[in-house]
Scaffold this motif. Structure first.
Motif, mmCIF file in Angstrom:
data_model
loop_
_atom_site.group_PDB
_atom_site.id
_atom_site.type_symbol
_atom_site.label_atom_id
_atom_site.label_comp_id
_atom_site.label_asym_id
_atom_site.label_seq_id
_atom_site.Cartn_x
_atom_site.Cartn_y
_atom_site.Cartn_z
ATOM 1 N N ASN A 102 8.962 0.149 49.724
ATOM 2 C CA ASN A 102 9.312 0.405 48.550
ATOM 3 C C ASN A 102 10.697 1.085 48.236
ATOM 4 O OD1 ASN A 102 6.311 0.139 47.129
ATOM 5 N ND2 ASN A 102 5.782 1.358 49.010
ATOM 6 N N ALA A 103 11.100 0.770 47.105
ATOM 7 C CA ALA A 103 12.778 1.263 46.954
ATOM 8 C C ALA A 103 12.681 1.290 45.415
ATOM 9 C CB ALA A 103 13.600 0.272 47.321
ATOM 10 N N ILE A 104 13.616 2.218 45.136
ATOM 11 C CA ILE A 104 13.909 2.644 43.497
ATOM 12 C C ILE A 104 15.765 1.906 43.353
ATOM 13 C CG2 ILE A 104 14.556 4.310 41.760
ATOM 14 C CD1 ILE A 104 12.389 6.158 43.084
ATOM 15 N N CYS A 105 15.615 0.965 42.476
ATOM 16 C CA CYS A 105 16.724 0.296 42.269
ATOM 17 C C CYS A 105 17.194 0.557 40.898
ATOM 18 C CB CYS A 105 16.617 -1.127 42.359
ATOM 19 S SG CYS A 105 15.782 -1.517 43.999
ATOM 20 N N ALA A 106 18.699 0.400 40.534
ATOM 21 C CA ALA A 106 19.284 0.431 39.349
ATOM 22 C C ALA A 106 20.450 -0.431 39.256
ATOM 23 C CB ALA A 106 20.153 2.096 39.368
ATOM 24 N N HIS A 107 20.332 -0.792 38.140
ATOM 25 C CA HIS A 107 21.402 -1.883 37.419
ATOM 26 C C HIS A 107 22.301 -1.251 36.457
ATOM 27 C CE1 HIS A 107 19.196 -5.487 38.733
ATOM 28 N NE2 HIS A 107 19.788 -5.058 39.763
ATOM 29 N N LEU A 108 23.540 -0.936 36.606
ATOM 30 C CA LEU A 108 24.562 -0.530 35.691
ATOM 31 C C LEU A 108 25.630 -1.357 35.134
ATOM 32 C CD1 LEU A 108 25.491 2.285 34.230
ATOM 33 C CD2 LEU A 108 26.940 2.706 36.316
ATOM 34 N N SER A 109 25.159 -1.810 33.800
ATOM 35 C CA SER A 109 26.169 -2.717 33.153
ATOM 36 C C SER A 109 27.545 -2.332 33.140
ATOM 37 C CB SER A 109 25.763 -3.142 31.707
ATOM 38 O OG SER A 109 26.611 -3.789 30.880
ATOM 39 N N ILE A 110 28.525 -3.403 33.725
ATOM 40 C CA ILE A 110 30.010 -3.412 33.546
ATOM 41 C C ILE A 110 30.450 -2.995 32.278
ATOM 42 C CG2 ILE A 110 32.210 -4.458 33.817
ATOM 43 C CD1 ILE A 110 30.894 -3.601 36.454
ATOM 44 N N LEU A 111 29.684 -3.279 31.125
ATOM 45 C CA LEU A 111 30.176 -3.257 29.846
ATOM 46 C C LEU A 111 30.329 -1.501 29.456
ATOM 47 C CD1 LEU A 111 28.011 -5.472 27.916
ATOM 48 C CD2 LEU A 111 30.163 -5.542 28.185
ATOM 49 N N PHE A 112 29.476 -0.779 30.160
ATOM 50 C CA PHE A 112 29.572 0.805 30.201
ATOM 51 C C PHE A 112 31.061 1.023 30.378
ATOM 52 C CE2 PHE A 112 29.704 4.906 32.295
ATOM 53 C CZ PHE A 112 29.334 5.655 31.468
ATOM 54 N N PHE A 113 31.841 0.560 31.474
ATOM 55 C CA PHE A 113 33.142 0.845 31.742
ATOM 56 C C PHE A 113 33.932 0.219 30.798
ATOM 57 C CE2 PHE A 113 30.535 0.825 35.496
ATOM 58 C CZ PHE A 113 30.417 2.331 35.994
ATOM 59 N N LEU A 114 33.627 -0.950 30.389
ATOM 60 C CA LEU A 114 34.627 -1.805 29.478
ATOM 61 C C LEU A 114 35.037 -0.803 28.223
ATOM 62 C CD1 LEU A 114 36.159 -4.164 28.734
ATOM 63 C CD2 LEU A 114 34.170 -5.137 27.591
ATOM 64 N N SER A 115 33.853 -0.209 27.714
ATOM 65 C CA SER A 115 34.218 0.557 26.340
ATOM 66 C C SER A 115 35.079 1.934 26.826
ATOM 67 C CB SER A 115 32.770 1.225 25.656
ATOM 68 O OG SER A 115 32.176 1.814 27.081
ATOM 69 N N SER A 116 34.888 2.329 27.996
ATOM 70 C CA SER A 116 35.722 3.439 28.665
ATOM 71 C C SER A 116 37.178 2.906 28.521
ATOM 72 C CB SER A 116 35.098 3.855 29.701
ATOM 73 O OG SER A 116 36.062 5.211 30.125
ATOM 74 N N VAL A 117 37.368 1.716 29.086
ATOM 75 C CA VAL A 117 38.655 1.243 29.393
ATOM 76 C C VAL A 117 39.320 1.056 27.993
ATOM 77 C CG1 VAL A 117 39.977 -0.727 29.883
ATOM 78 C CG2 VAL A 117 38.362 0.079 31.545
ATOM 79 N N ILE A 118 38.720 0.401 26.854
ATOM 80 C CA ILE A 118 39.162 0.587 25.655
ATOM 81 C C ILE A 118 39.545 1.791 24.824
ATOM 82 C CG2 ILE A 118 38.843 -0.363 23.307
ATOM 83 C CD1 ILE A 118 37.029 -2.451 24.426
ATOM 84 N N GLN A 119 38.701 2.680 25.032
ATOM 85 C CA GLN A 119 39.169 4.135 24.765
ATOM 86 C C GLN A 119 40.195 4.616 25.511
ATOM 87 O OE1 GLN A 119 36.094 6.729 25.175
ATOM 88 N NE2 GLN A 119 36.969 8.498 24.331
ATOM 89 N N ASN A 120 40.377 4.601 26.800
ATOM 90 C CA ASN A 120 41.664 5.003 27.468
ATOM 91 C C ASN A 120 42.948 4.521 27.069
ATOM 92 O OD1 ASN A 120 39.923 6.551 28.844
ATOM 93 N ND2 ASN A 120 39.590 5.333 30.463
ATOM 94 N N ILE A 121 42.773 3.050 26.765
ATOM 95 C CA ILE A 121 44.017 2.307 26.425
ATOM 96 C C ILE A 121 44.582 2.845 25.209
ATOM 97 C CG2 ILE A 121 44.948 0.064 25.700
ATOM 98 C CD1 ILE A 121 43.112 -1.300 27.843
ATOM 99 N N ILE A 122 43.417 3.116 24.237
ATOM 100 C CA ILE A 122 43.844 3.627 22.749
ATOM 101 C C ILE A 122 44.538 4.935 22.779
ATOM 102 C CG2 ILE A 122 43.199 4.130 20.344
ATOM 103 C CD1 ILE A 122 41.106 1.990 20.876
#
Length: 517
Positions: A306-326
């Motif tokens: 048994n294992a607990i797994c997680a998928h974290l979307s790259i889109l989470f970081f894309l929005s952060s990148v756009i915000q940082n660029i602005i």
């Protein structure tokens, strides 16, 4: 690279650019300066994004580890309960007298059992469920159930929900820690002949025999709650034979309560419980934006299957990148970056400050708080003419416990006292460990009579509950005072200590008199 290095680099670049371009090539100079700033901002954005990815993965991994820690702690505790119950069954045979409680038969269901919610005369905490008619042996075994109630009633802090039960393989019944309503009081009659029951029995399925004394089942649908659950099981032995299992049902959905991620984070995250043996997975948390792009994968193994797994979307970081660029284009990004560092350092400072005022063993405040914070707090209440009381507390015979059972049990006794102080205190009350086996509670907005009632409740709670496997009990002596006008906190505590030791002395005299009566 720190901010000072950034300033030096900018000065060096400006000096070189000014020397070669400012005078004769102004436009070209502006283009180069702008290009360097764009490259610098791009570099900072990339570095910041990598840092955010690393922090986010660590954040999610920490949540997964917290869930695993909670489950594993339940597993080891369940194993201890099974060992303890096995010893109890071996040591104390079922009395040859009548049943401890009435076991009822339900002809329309062809089942037997009892439920405290339905039968008020039943003083047991749990519910009994079994198929068919109850036998004399089953009625006698009800005398063991109070021991299970005592085990299961121990309070433990845990971030997930769970339900204990004992299943007897020889007598075909469940004893459940949860008080189910009568509408749920149904074993589906033939449960003990189902493949689900036979598959997860510890006495017949060799894959669940392991040296740790516990195992995890694959997720399945609970026959009472109809929820997807996993079960921790530990075998109960009698005469070296497995006669039943003590289990803990953990609803998969309840694992959500152990997740401490922000709401905007969860939209990009999917958590699921995976079982390799049956090649199945059950969602714990389904992010609405996880399926829109590639994702990062993280995993924590609970055991071999048994294992607990997680998928974290790259889109989470894309929005952060756009915000940082602005932010970077308007030269605010650096200020925000510095601000985030300052917040981090402030958090660490607050954390270290909290640790400085906290006793590491019990989690209560330590004596330092009396020098820095409490005098001002007490004075504020005195200025408002609001009563403030103090309860001085001392553990009885603590040295005997230490000498007899060792310092580990002694520490458990102190933690037991501290837990009761925390549990019975109000939010406004302040519990302290002064050192050794000495404690005190400062009670704002509390007159002396209420403080004395509080001390009495605390003494009863500590004395009547057990805190370790050796069946050791501890007790306390308390001294209560109400702080007088213009009396310092130290003087008030000395006065409470004086009353405490007078009470302790009187208790010893009373005990000696009882011996000679």
């Amino acid at each position: 690279m720190n901010n000072n290095n950034h300033s030096i680099l900018e000065e060096q670049q400006t000096s070189w650019f000014t020397k070669h371009f400012v005078v004769s090539h102004y436009l070209l100079n502006r283009v180069i300066v702008l290009s360097i700033n764009v490259l610098l901002l791009t570099f900072l954005v990339v570095m910041n994004t990598q840092q955010e990815i690393s922090a986010a993965k660590e954040y999610v991994q920490g949540n997964l580890n917290q869930i695993k820690k909670s489950i594993i702690s339940l597993a080891y505790r369940n194993e201890r309960y099974a060992r303890t119950f096995s010893k109890q069954i071996t040591t104390l045979q079922a009395p040859q007298t009548s049943a401890l409680v009435d076991v009822h038969y339900y002809p329309e269901l062809n089942e037997f059992g009892f439920n405290r919610n339905v039968y008020p005369s039943n003083l047991l905490n749990g519910s009994l469920i079994g198929a068919g008619k109850p036998t004399d042996e089953i009625e006698k075994e009800t005398n063991f159930f109070p021991f299970l109630d005592d085990l299961w009633s121990q309070q433990h802090q845990n971030s997930i929900k769970y339900n204990y039960y004992y299943i007897s393989h020889t007598s075909k019944y469940f004893y459940l820690s949860t008080k189910y309503s009568v509408s749920d009081f149904n074993t589906r009659k033939h449960f003990f002949s189902t493949s689900l029951y036979n598959h997860y029995r510890s006495d017949t399925n060799e894959q669940y025999q392991n040296k740790e004394g516990f195992y995890f089942t694959a997720p399945y649908t609970d026959y009472i709650t109809h929820e997807k659950v996993i079960t921790l099981k530990s075998p109960v032995h009698k005469a070296r034979q497995v006669i039943g299992d003590i289990g803990v049902d953990i609803p998969i959905a309840s694992l959500r309560s152990a997740i401490t991620l922000p709401r905007n984070f969860k939209a990009y995250l999917t958590l699921f419980f995976n079982n390799k043996a049956e090649d199945s997975q059950i969602n714990i948390l389904q992010g609405s934006k996880t399926a829109l792009g590639p994702y990062l994968t993280m995993k924590v193994d609970i055991d071999e299957q048994n294992a607990i797994c997680a998928h974290l979307s790259i889109l989470f970081f894309l929005s952060s990148v756009i915000q940082n660029i602005i932010i970077g284009l308007v030269i605010i990004f650096l200020l925000n970056y510095m601000y985030s560092l300052l917040k981090k350092y402030q958090f660490q400072k607050n954390h270290f400050q909290l640790e400085a005022f906290t006793d590491s063993l019990t989690g209560l405040f330590n004596r330092r708080i009396m020098e820095k914070i409490l005098p001002r707090l007490v004075k504020e209440y005195q200025d408002k003419k609001t009563p403030v009381s103090i309860i001085a507390i001392d553990a009885n015979d603590f040295k005997i416990i230490n000498d007899t059972y060792g310092h580990e049990i002694g520490d458990k006794a102190l933690i037991h006292i501290a837990n009761n102080i925390s549990h019975l205190s109000r939010k406004s009350d302040i519990g302290l460990r002064l050192g050794g086996d000495e404690f005190c509670i400062v009670l704002p907005d509390c007159p002396l009579d209420k403080a004395m009632r509080m001390a009495n409740r605390l003494s009863i709670a500590i004395n009547q509950s057990r805190f370790c496997e050796h069946n050791v009990q501890t007790s306390i002596t308390a001294g209560c005072i109400e702080v007088t006008k213009n009396e310092s906190l130290n003087d008030a505590l000395k006065r409470a200590d004086h009353i405490l030791y007078q009470n302790k002395k009187n208790n010893k005299i009373t005990e000696q008199l009882k011996k000679y009566q």
